[in-house]
Scaffold this active site. Sequence first.
Site, PDB file in Angstrom:
ATOM      1  N   ARG A  54       1.234  -0.994  -0.349  1.00 45.00           N
ATOM      2  CA  ARG A  54      -0.019  -0.175  -0.262  1.00 45.00           C
ATOM      3  C   ARG A  54       1.566   0.837  -0.300  1.00 45.00           C
ATOM      4  O   ARG A  54       0.890   2.682  -0.924  1.00 45.00           O
ATOM      5  CB  ARG A  54      -1.082   0.111   1.312  1.00 45.00           C
ATOM      6  CG  ARG A  54      -1.852   0.907   1.238  1.00 45.00           C
ATOM      7  CD  ARG A  54      -2.841   1.048   2.197  1.00 45.00           C
ATOM      8  NE  ARG A  54      -2.198   1.138   3.408  1.00 45.00           N
ATOM      9  CZ  ARG A  54      -3.222   1.455   4.887  1.00 45.00           C
ATOM     10  NH1 ARG A  54      -4.481   0.385   4.498  1.00 45.00           N
ATOM     11  NH2 ARG A  54      -2.643   1.300   5.783  1.00 45.00           N
ATOM     12  N   LYS A 153      -2.505   7.307   1.398  1.00 46.92           N
ATOM     13  CA  LYS A 153      -2.511   7.745   2.666  1.00 46.92           C
ATOM     14  C   LYS A 153      -1.118   8.825   2.323  1.00 46.92           C
ATOM     15  O   LYS A 153      -0.045   7.858   2.806  1.00 46.92           O
ATOM     16  CB  LYS A 153      -2.048   6.101   3.732  1.00 46.92           C
ATOM     17  CG  LYS A 153      -2.255   5.937   4.908  1.00 46.92           C
ATOM     18  CD  LYS A 153      -1.838   5.187   5.400  1.00 46.92           C
ATOM     19  CE  LYS A 153      -1.852   4.356   6.706  1.00 46.92           C
ATOM     20  NZ  LYS A 153      -3.019   5.779   7.591  1.00 46.92           N
ATOM     21  N   GLU A 186     -15.593   6.634   6.499  1.00 46.42           N
ATOM     22  CA  GLU A 186     -14.942   6.245   7.995  1.00 46.42           C
ATOM     23  C   GLU A 186     -14.773   7.042   8.457  1.00 46.42           C
ATOM     24  O   GLU A 186     -15.409   8.199   8.970  1.00 46.42           O
ATOM     25  CB  GLU A 186     -14.356   5.209   7.247  1.00 46.42           C
ATOM     26  CG  GLU A 186     -12.663   7.027   6.113  1.00 46.42           C
ATOM     27  CD  GLU A 186     -12.012   6.219   5.779  1.00 46.42           C
ATOM     28  OE1 GLU A 186     -11.095   4.807   6.215  1.00 46.42           O
ATOM     29  OE2 GLU A 186     -11.012   7.422   5.423  1.00 46.42           O
TER      30      GLU A 186
HETATM   31  N1  PXG Z   1      -9.102   4.915   7.915  1.00 46.82           N
HETATM   32  C1  PXG Z   1      -7.945   6.593   7.628  1.00 46.82           C
HETATM   33  C2  PXG Z   1      -8.497   7.272   7.370  1.00 46.82           C
HETATM   34  C3  PXG Z   1      -6.822   5.585   7.833  1.00 46.82           C
HETATM   35  O1  PXG Z   1      -5.709   6.575   7.835  1.00 46.82           O
HETATM   36  C4  PXG Z   1      -7.390   3.068   8.404  1.00 46.82           C
HETATM   37  C5  PXG Z   1      -8.516   3.907   7.968  1.00 46.82           C
HETATM   38  C6  PXG Z   1      -7.526   1.915   8.660  1.00 46.82           C
HETATM   39  O2  PXG Z   1      -6.413   1.258   8.099  1.00 46.82           O
HETATM   40  P1  PXG Z   1      -5.234  -0.130   8.527  1.00 46.82           P
HETATM   41  O3  PXG Z   1      -5.670  -0.453   7.232  1.00 46.82           O
HETATM   42  O4  PXG Z   1      -4.581   0.378   9.247  1.00 46.82           O
HETATM   43  O5  PXG Z   1      -6.460  -1.223   8.782  1.00 46.82           O
HETATM   44  C7  PXG Z   1      -6.303   4.069   8.952  1.00 46.82           C
HETATM   45  C8  PXG Z   1      -5.065   3.854   9.271  1.00 46.82           C
HETATM   46  C9  PXG Z   1      -4.095   6.287  14.744  1.00 46.82           C
HETATM   47  C10 PXG Z   1      -3.819   6.473  13.544  1.00 46.82           C
HETATM   48  O6  PXG Z   1      -2.894   6.634  15.646  1.00 46.82           O
HETATM   49  C11 PXG Z   1      -5.154   5.409  12.786  1.00 46.82           C
HETATM   50  C12 PXG Z   1      -4.325   5.137  11.216  1.00 46.82           C
HETATM   51  C13 PXG Z   1      -2.971   6.014  10.674  1.00 46.82           C
HETATM   52  C14 PXG Z   1      -2.913   6.958  11.633  1.00 46.82           C
HETATM   53  C15 PXG Z   1      -2.581   7.045  12.525  1.00 46.82           C
HETATM   54  O7  PXG Z   1      -5.019   6.166  14.952  1.00 46.82           O
HETATM   55  N2  PXG Z   1      -5.305   4.529  10.766  1.00 46.82           N
END
Ligand code: PXG
Length: 299
Positions: A54, A153, A186
Amino acid sequence: MNTPQKVYIDGELIDEAAAKISVFDHGLLYGDGVFEGIRFYNGRVFKLEEHIERLFDSAKAILLTIPGSPAEVSEAVLDTIRANDLKDGYVRLVVTRGAGGLGLNPYLCKKASLIVIASKISLYSPETYVNGLKLVTCSSRRPAPAALSPAVKSLNYLNNVMAKIEAIAAGCEEGVMLNEQGYIAECTGDNLFIVKHGKVLTPPVSAGSLNGITRAVVIDLLDELGHELREMDLTRYDVYTADECFLTGTAAEVVPAITYDQRAIGDGTPGPVTRKLVERYRELTKNSGTPIYMTTAAV
Ligand code: PXG
């Protein structure tokens, strides 16, 4: 911790206090870069390959060349965890456009920088996984795909930061972000699922969410558990009237949500599907992943 943390920057492991990047880095000046958040449990990195893929996809989408191959970036992740002698924690991978001029032109940035930070993590308390958390709708929307693909991301998380501020102001742990049409996209750092009459529903990625790696793991777990999953546009009404709701994310893992905009979801306690998923996800993170230390690989 008495020994300073080691941070990886462009092939070197540097003491935390000395780990610096230029004030001319376009990652700082313009949010021009991409990142990943990865967890490791019990000496193994969970879904490393998926996160690296990713990261490279995000970089490709913004025409950013990552310094190194996917295998080299994976090795940098493992090296950084080893240098900090950690078994459980969180890795933040950041690729910035690099130092350039005081203008948008990314081609003036000589070389992208790869940064790896390995650290401990504690997002929610153990009680949150048992009792659930509160959600609120935020006025800050996810960017439309025509503006900036929400699948990238990128280092532009300002919408999400604004949404997080709203959630905190409302006394909630997480904020729900809608897309331009008003459908649920989300949360600020997690994907959202609901359960209604035994069916599990989640917005499609095209509704404006990140293609979550935890989301994909949960979709596989639902299949394994024999639950039907449907990806469909969801409104706030759908969540208000759901039997269960849970969030998925690398940092959050699988976490139950029990209220939304002050309405109790279901009976206001985590439901059976959610509780099963919290448990199964935890088992999976303990027992799978890329080994960090040779001793973990043996046996
Ligand atoms: N949506 C968004 C906008 C994200 O940034 C997720 C969903 C979940 O994706 P994954 O691949 O992790 O299952 C994310 C990612 C935090 C933090 O500190 C969390 C994310 C990114 C940066 C910081 O809570 N989650």
